[in-house]
Write an enzyme that holds these catalytic residues in place. Structure first.
Site, short mmCIF file in Angstrom:
data_model
loop_
_atom_site.label_atom_id
_atom_site.label_comp_id
_atom_site.label_asym_id
_atom_site.label_seq_id
_atom_site.Cartn_x
_atom_site.Cartn_y
_atom_site.Cartn_z
N TYR A 121 -22.35 129.87 82.94
CA TYR A 121 -21.19 128.66 82.99
C TYR A 121 -20.27 128.12 84.55
O TYR A 121 -19.78 129.19 85.22
CB TYR A 121 -19.79 128.16 82.48
CG TYR A 121 -18.89 126.90 82.24
CD1 TYR A 121 -19.41 126.43 81.73
CD2 TYR A 121 -17.37 127.58 83.22
CE1 TYR A 121 -18.52 124.78 81.74
CE2 TYR A 121 -16.53 125.94 82.95
CZ TYR A 121 -17.13 125.27 82.55
OH TYR A 121 -16.66 124.29 82.56
N ASP A 128 -21.53 132.80 91.39
CA ASP A 128 -20.31 131.94 91.26
C ASP A 128 -19.30 132.60 90.87
O ASP A 128 -19.11 133.50 89.84
CB ASP A 128 -20.50 131.05 90.07
CG ASP A 128 -19.52 130.00 89.32
OD1 ASP A 128 -18.17 131.27 89.84
OD2 ASP A 128 -19.91 129.23 88.73
N LYS A 142 -10.10 129.01 90.24
CA LYS A 142 -9.15 129.52 89.10
C LYS A 142 -7.58 130.01 89.93
O LYS A 142 -7.42 129.35 90.93
CB LYS A 142 -9.98 130.37 88.08
CG LYS A 142 -10.79 129.73 87.71
CD LYS A 142 -10.79 130.63 86.04
CE LYS A 142 -11.56 129.87 85.16
NZ LYS A 142 -11.62 129.23 84.41
#
Ligand SMILES: Cc1ncc(COP(=O)(O)O)c(C=O)c1O
Length: 450
Positions: free
Chosen positions: A158, A260, A287
């Site tokens: 993701y 990522d 995040k």
């Protein structure tokens, strides 16, 4: 009401509803103006999610006044819990100076320096407003740098919500194709077929399979995008040899290797790339990096990042954004990382290890087959007998039963991500880890044989 007549699997929902009437009222009203009552698809769960009023350290309080021990850290976006005094102080100082400016600020320069010192592969960085924008810009940079269009990503990976990467995140077993040669499947409606056809999917932790797919597509690829810990698929760490293979193949074929690290950054002081000792060309962060504010970062090799430099004429790649490098995110994020010393991180990670052990023991004790995956402060529950090394391995897991366990934990005052995933914050101590273990044993005792 007696619960004896209610089947075990319905009982958790019954108790949940009794505890959370204000959340239900909220959703009934919110649905009028928000489809589904919220703006974040991944945090919905039936019958309706808990609605939060406030957070304090490791505690969350819902609209009914229930206290929940938070083992999500807002899906790994918070690493010091709610309302850390030093982060609040930094935000307050910046609030008085201003929240938004028509140009660069010193907090941005300071945070860029801090990140580049911490993660050696980051020679230069740029700030965005989300992890989604970080991966979008990294992919665009890779395309501009190589002059190629096609990208490769891992099945189950993701990387945010742009069309290019919303592919093969949660394909069903029937549509996903051969295990070692997965098909590209759009993760949502609304993605043009041409976009999907430009994405190559590689299997995770399958060295031979992934190498074969990459070599056959090879020279057409601009980038290979990989999470060193597969987050959304259930905190599945990469194997070092797999990442080493990706590094070798991408270097040989002139492909930009993008890590990522939006989730995995927290596993070591310098991110998962330090933990695995594999160095990418570009890295994406998000995040926790915003200290509670929406923030993303992409960066890496200065010859690639130079394409964004406007000081010598029109840059090769444009990167506008009204709120890029937002000053509140800069100070909250920098303070978050300053608090996240090697010592603090080592303690957090050892707490994560202790929690995974508690969980494994609880499932073994209850005789319920489960795999607990994760690394550092990240964890996930997979209700399957089979070891979990890739997204494909998760397809055999029992999702319904996991949902009952999730609701059961909420009923016991413990919050994890509804998909059985979680992450610790430094606000959680040994006592809270013990309480998690005890709550899980109580819930599993209710579910044994259900
Ligand atoms: C690995 C990974 N990359 C990118 C993103 C996208 O970040 P954001 O939600 O800030 O857009 C996420 C979000 O969950 C993620 O887990």
């Amino acid at each position: 009401m007696s619960t004896e007549a209610i089947p075990l699997t319905a009982r958790e929902e019954e108790v949940y509803r009794e505890r959370t009437p204000a959340s239900l009222r909220f959703f009934e009203k919110a649905r009028e103006h928000l489809p589904g009552g919220d703006s974040r698809s991944t945090v919905f769960y039936p019958p309706y999610p808990v609605v939060f009023d406030r957070g304090e350290g490791c505690l969350l309080f819902d609209l009914d006044g229930n206290q929940l021990l938070d083992f999500t850290g807002n899906h790994s976006a918070l690493i010091h819990g709610y309302g850390h005094p030093e982060i609040l102080k930094a935000i307050q100082v910046q609030l008085r100076k201003g929240t938004s400016f028509p140009g660069a600020t010193e907090p941005q320069r300071h945070y860029a320096e801090l990140l580049c010192r911490r993660i050696p592969s980051l020679e230069q960085v740029r700030f965005t407003n989300s992890g989604t924008e970080a991966t979008l810009n990294a992919v665009r940079a890779a395309r501009a740098f190589t002059g190629r269009a096609r990208i490769a990503k891992v099945e189950g990976g993701y990387h945010g919500t742009t069309d290019d990467v919303m592919v093969s995140i949660h394909p069903s077993g029937t549509e996903a194709g051969a295990r070692s040669e997965p098909r590209a499947i759009p993760n949502t409606r609304g993605i043009p077929r041409e976009v999907v056809s430009n994405v190559t999917i590689i299997p995770y932790n399958d060295i031979e399979g992934a190498r074969a797919v990459l070599e056959s597509t090879g020279a057409g690829l601009a980038a290979v995008l990989v999470e060193p810990v597969l987050g959304s698929a259930g905190m599945i760490p990469a194997e070092t040899a797999y990442l080493e293979m990706l590094r070798e193949v991408t270097r040989r074929l002139g492909i930009v290797l993008i890590f990522d690290e939006v989730v995995s950054f927290r596993v070591a002081y310098g991110g998962a790339q330090e933990y695995f000792n594999v160095v990418p060309d570009l890295t994406c962060l998000g995040k926790l990096i915003g200290g509670g504010f929406p923030l993303g970062v992409f960066g890496g090799r200065s010859d690639i990042m130079a394409m964004f430099d406007p000081s010598r004429g029109r840059p090769a790649v444009l990167h506008p954004g009204s709120h890029n490098a937002h000053p509140l995110g800069m100070v909250a994020g920098a303070t978050t990382l300053e608090l996240l010393t090697r010592e603090v991180l080592a303690q957090l990670n050892s707490r994560g290890g202790a929690l995974r052990q508690e969980m494994s023991r609880a499932f073994a004790g209850a005789g319920i087959p489960a795999q607990i995956t994760g690394v550092g402060s990240l964890f996930a529950i997979h209700l399957t007998e089979q070891p979990v090394r890739s997204y494909r391995d998760t397809l055999t897991a029992q999702a319904d039963r996991r949902h009952q366990i999730f609701l059961g934990l909420v009923n016991e005052g413990i919050l994890i991500d509804p998909r059985g995933v979680g992450s610790l914050t430094t606000a959680l101590g040994e006592e809270e880890v013990r309480r998690f273990g005890a709550a899980l044993r109580t819930v599993l005792a209710r579910h044994r044989g259900a």
